[in-house]
Design a protein around this motif. Sequence first.
Motif, short mmCIF file in Angstrom:
data_model
loop_
_atom_site.label_atom_id
_atom_site.label_comp_id
_atom_site.label_asym_id
_atom_site.label_seq_id
_atom_site.Cartn_x
_atom_site.Cartn_y
_atom_site.Cartn_z
N LYS A 30 0.46 -0.98 0.11
CA LYS A 30 0.00 -0.42 0.27
C LYS A 30 0.91 1.44 0.15
O LYS A 30 1.93 1.58 0.10
N TYR A 31 0.76 2.47 -0.27
CA TYR A 31 1.16 3.68 -0.51
C TYR A 31 0.44 4.85 -0.50
O TYR A 31 -1.25 4.78 -0.66
N ASP A 32 0.63 5.75 0.89
CA ASP A 32 -0.01 6.65 1.03
C ASP A 32 1.17 7.46 1.79
O ASP A 32 0.24 8.89 1.66
N GLY A 33 2.22 7.55 0.05
CA GLY A 33 2.65 9.21 1.05
C GLY A 33 3.74 8.04 1.15
O GLY A 33 5.58 8.86 1.32
N LYS A 34 4.04 7.18 1.54
CA LYS A 34 4.86 6.63 2.46
C LYS A 34 4.59 4.56 2.06
O LYS A 34 3.36 4.66 2.11
N TYR A 35 5.28 3.49 1.81
CA TYR A 35 4.58 2.19 1.25
C TYR A 35 4.82 1.22 2.86
O TYR A 35 5.25 2.18 3.69
N SER A 36 3.99 0.90 3.00
CA SER A 36 3.12 -0.10 4.09
C SER A 36 3.07 -1.47 3.95
O SER A 36 1.94 -1.78 2.83
N GLN A 37 3.12 -2.73 4.60
CA GLN A 37 2.25 -3.91 4.28
C GLN A 37 1.27 -3.93 5.68
O GLN A 37 0.86 -2.92 6.72
N ASN A 38 0.16 -4.91 5.41
CA ASN A 38 -0.97 -5.76 6.31
C ASN A 38 -0.67 -6.72 5.43
O ASN A 38 -0.61 -7.72 4.83
N SER A 39 -1.08 -7.43 6.60
CA SER A 39 -1.47 -9.11 6.19
C SER A 39 -1.10 -10.22 5.69
O SER A 39 -1.64 -10.89 4.86
N TRP A 40 -3.04 -8.80 5.74
CA TRP A 40 -4.14 -9.46 3.94
C TRP A 40 -3.50 -9.49 3.28
O TRP A 40 -3.72 -10.30 2.24
N LYS B 270 -3.43 4.65 -1.43
CA LYS B 270 -4.49 4.43 -0.95
C LYS B 270 -4.68 6.56 -0.49
O LYS B 270 -3.85 6.61 -0.15
N HIS B 271 -6.17 6.84 -1.10
CA HIS B 271 -6.47 7.90 -0.82
C HIS B 271 -7.61 8.20 -0.43
O HIS B 271 -9.10 7.76 -0.61
#
Length: 329
Positions: free
Chosen positions: A118-128, A210-211
């Motif tokens: 995911k990206y909302d200005g920075k990258y992130s991860q989630n378990s799903w 993500k926005h």
Amino acid sequence: MTKISVILPVFNEEKYIGKAIESVLNQSLEEFELIVVNDGSTDDTLKIIEGFGDERIKIINQSNQGPGASRNRGLDIVKGEYVMFLDGDDWLCRDALEIAYEEITKNSADISIFQIIKYDGKYSQNSWFNLDNFPESFENRIFNPHECGDFLFDISVSACQKIFKSSFLKRIDAKFPEGTYFEDMPFFFYTFLKADKISIIRRHLYVRRKHEGSITESVDSKFLDTVKAGQILMDIFIENGWYDMYLFDLLAFKINGPRYALMGIEAKYRQRLFELIKMDYCEIKSSQYYGDYLENLGPVKKKFFLDIIKARDYEEFKTLNQMKSSPAQ
């Protein structure tokens, strides 16, 4: 030879569509086609698409019919051995097509599922999106869907997270529901449970932006369609003989979609969503499946189900149910 057809439905995506298209055109795998379905955009989306002037891009223009119909239009004309989906505000990682193609062809799988970041200005991860629900025993092998029975309803339903064999989709006549949002969910369960060979790819191949305009970021009128999507899903399980096999988790999943939506939807839509849920539950009450709900739902979901049926409107339901239960129960 066209190895992969990428289907990209777009509606008023002038802000992001350029990056989405560039991410496909710059792939390390070159034998692809990009099918862009312009779903009645009224901004500069079409102008931006046409500005690329790349022969690998096929443009379909249609009146606004929604994402399900747009994806189906793309499926009708694919020439690739395999199919992937991309949303207009997202993009593919540089080697996504090459890695996905190598994995799915290695064992002639029907579906391969990869990771999303995911990206909302920075990258992130989630378990799903990281496929954490798949045990290590599923790695580096082909498996069938019924091996996933314990966590079937915890798998990401996103069509954009998968690569599909085109002949498989054609053979099972796979189509997205039209005229409704959350079209990924019925499509996923139908294709996944029809597949003989599935694999996972522990690589991030897709970036989801993500926005504020993202469908999952604001609980607005689109979430009225959680009821219809759930009805379509139940029909799929019943018609294909999967209902009894997944009864307990299926009913919980069916209840939880609208339940979560009613907890979070904008206030102006709550009464309408309540009415849609009540109509659905009253139909269930008069059907042969009513007893299954009473016997298999946990206490919180069962109370929600019965309070909806009992209440005359949303305000009365809120008094009956108090809406204080944890969504996880």
